[in-house]
Design a protein around this motif. Structure first.
Motif, PDB file in Angstrom:
ATOM      1  N   TYR A 218      -2.205  -2.382   1.918  1.00 26.01           N
ATOM      2  CA  TYR A 218      -2.335  -0.856   2.751  1.00 26.01           C
ATOM      3  C   TYR A 218      -1.169  -0.333   3.151  1.00 26.01           C
ATOM      4  O   TYR A 218      -1.624   0.724   3.101  1.00 26.01           O
ATOM      5  CB  TYR A 218      -3.952  -1.587   3.197  1.00 26.01           C
ATOM      6  N   HIS A 219      -1.270  -0.773   4.632  1.00 22.95           N
ATOM      7  CA  HIS A 219      -0.034   0.007   5.328  1.00 22.95           C
ATOM      8  C   HIS A 219       1.138   0.234   4.473  1.00 22.95           C
ATOM      9  O   HIS A 219       1.496   1.305   4.856  1.00 22.95           O
ATOM     10  CB  HIS A 219       0.270  -0.943   6.217  1.00 22.95           C
ATOM     11  N   ASN A 220       1.303   0.199   3.374  1.00 23.57           N
ATOM     12  CA  ASN A 220       2.650   0.614   2.915  1.00 23.57           C
ATOM     13  C   ASN A 220       2.407   1.579   1.865  1.00 23.57           C
ATOM     14  O   ASN A 220       3.194   2.677   2.054  1.00 23.57           O
ATOM     15  CB  ASN A 220       3.367  -1.019   1.725  1.00 23.57           C
ATOM     16  N   LEU A 221       1.323   1.629   0.945  1.00 24.68           N
ATOM     17  CA  LEU A 221       0.717   2.832   0.752  1.00 24.68           C
ATOM     18  C   LEU A 221       0.799   3.672   2.253  1.00 24.68           C
ATOM     19  O   LEU A 221       0.597   5.179   1.411  1.00 24.68           O
ATOM     20  CB  LEU A 221      -0.727   2.618  -0.093  1.00 24.68           C
ATOM     21  N   LEU A 222      -0.101   3.164   2.510  1.00 27.15           N
ATOM     22  CA  LEU A 222       0.023   4.585   3.918  1.00 27.15           C
ATOM     23  C   LEU A 222       1.332   5.323   4.660  1.00 27.15           C
ATOM     24  O   LEU A 222       1.399   5.885   4.568  1.00 27.15           O
ATOM     25  CB  LEU A 222      -0.352   3.987   5.138  1.00 27.15           C
TER      26      LEU A 222
END
Length: 228
Positions: A218-222
């Motif tokens: 999730y944080h890598n996509l964000l």
């Protein structure tokens, strides 16, 4: 994505906001003063004067409430928030015809341009206090009508064709504002929101290595999509 967020304001905050808006000395002006070229002929309501102490106090109250709401942050991923404005619809200034919000708007304070990725309406009157006044959203699959409890907020794409139907009794009070998101694309924001909500449910079941990995995803996509 249209999202109904409940209880953005506490009961005390709602009472304080309504006391200001219902005061006989509240500085209401013609709402067309803030309308763009497209909307000015369709807008017939009243707006709390932006340069008044009453408006500035309510803006601070609403922004503080938004800042503490994790669901609002997850859905909107705000980069900039246009300072909230406040309007009133009555039988004498009763409606706002179908329109699409301007793509960019200028906020007097702090003097910046805001791209309107998301539009927000925070309801400040209870549904039984007025007749009509629904927020009518036009979607490809049909119309949707919203008349939410006081203190609740509707978040919807800034590209949406929408209107406020005529008020025939009482007074409809609301705050409205726009958000420039860190993630510009609506589909990407929705994917991130759905993933964040799924992660929240998984965390309630306990820690797991796969959960840690998915949280990282999730944080890598964000990180990939966001412009802070």
């Amino acid at each position: 994505m249209l999202l109904h967020l409940q209880g953005i304001l506490t009961a005390d905050e709602l009472r304080a906001a309504r006391a200001v808006l219902l005061d006989a000395q509240a500085p209401w002006i013609d709402g067309r003063s803030s309308a763009g070229d497209q909307a000015v002929a369709r807008k017939n309501n009243e707006q709390l004067a932006q340069d008044s102490d009453a408006c500035r106090g309510l803006q601070a109250l609403v922004l503080a409430a938004l800042g503490r709401d994790p669901l609002f942050f997850s859905a909107a991923l705000p980069r900039r928030i246009f300072n909230p404005l406040f309007n009133r619809y009555t039988p004498h200034a009763s409606h706002y015809g179908a329109h699409v919000d301007n793509a960019v708007v200028h906020s007097r304070e702090p003097g910046q341009w805001v791209r309107t990725d998301l539009s927000c309406t925070l309801f400040l009157a209870e549904p039984h206090e007025y007749e009509g006044g629904e927020l009518l959203v036009h979607e490809p699959q049909g119309e949707r009508r919203f008349k939410l409890p006081a203190g609740d907020l509707l978040l919807y794409p800034g590209t949406t064709l929408h209107e406020v139907t005529p008020v025939t009794r009482g007074a409809r009070l609301a705050s409205f504002f726009w958000i420039e998101s860190m993630v510009r694309g609506g589909e990407k924001r929705q994917l991130l929101f759905e993933m964040d909500m799924a992660l929240l449910k998984l965390r309630q079941r306990g820690e797991d290595p796969a959960l840690v990995q998915l949280t990282g995803t999730y944080h890598n996509l964000l990180r990939l999509w966001a412009t802070p």
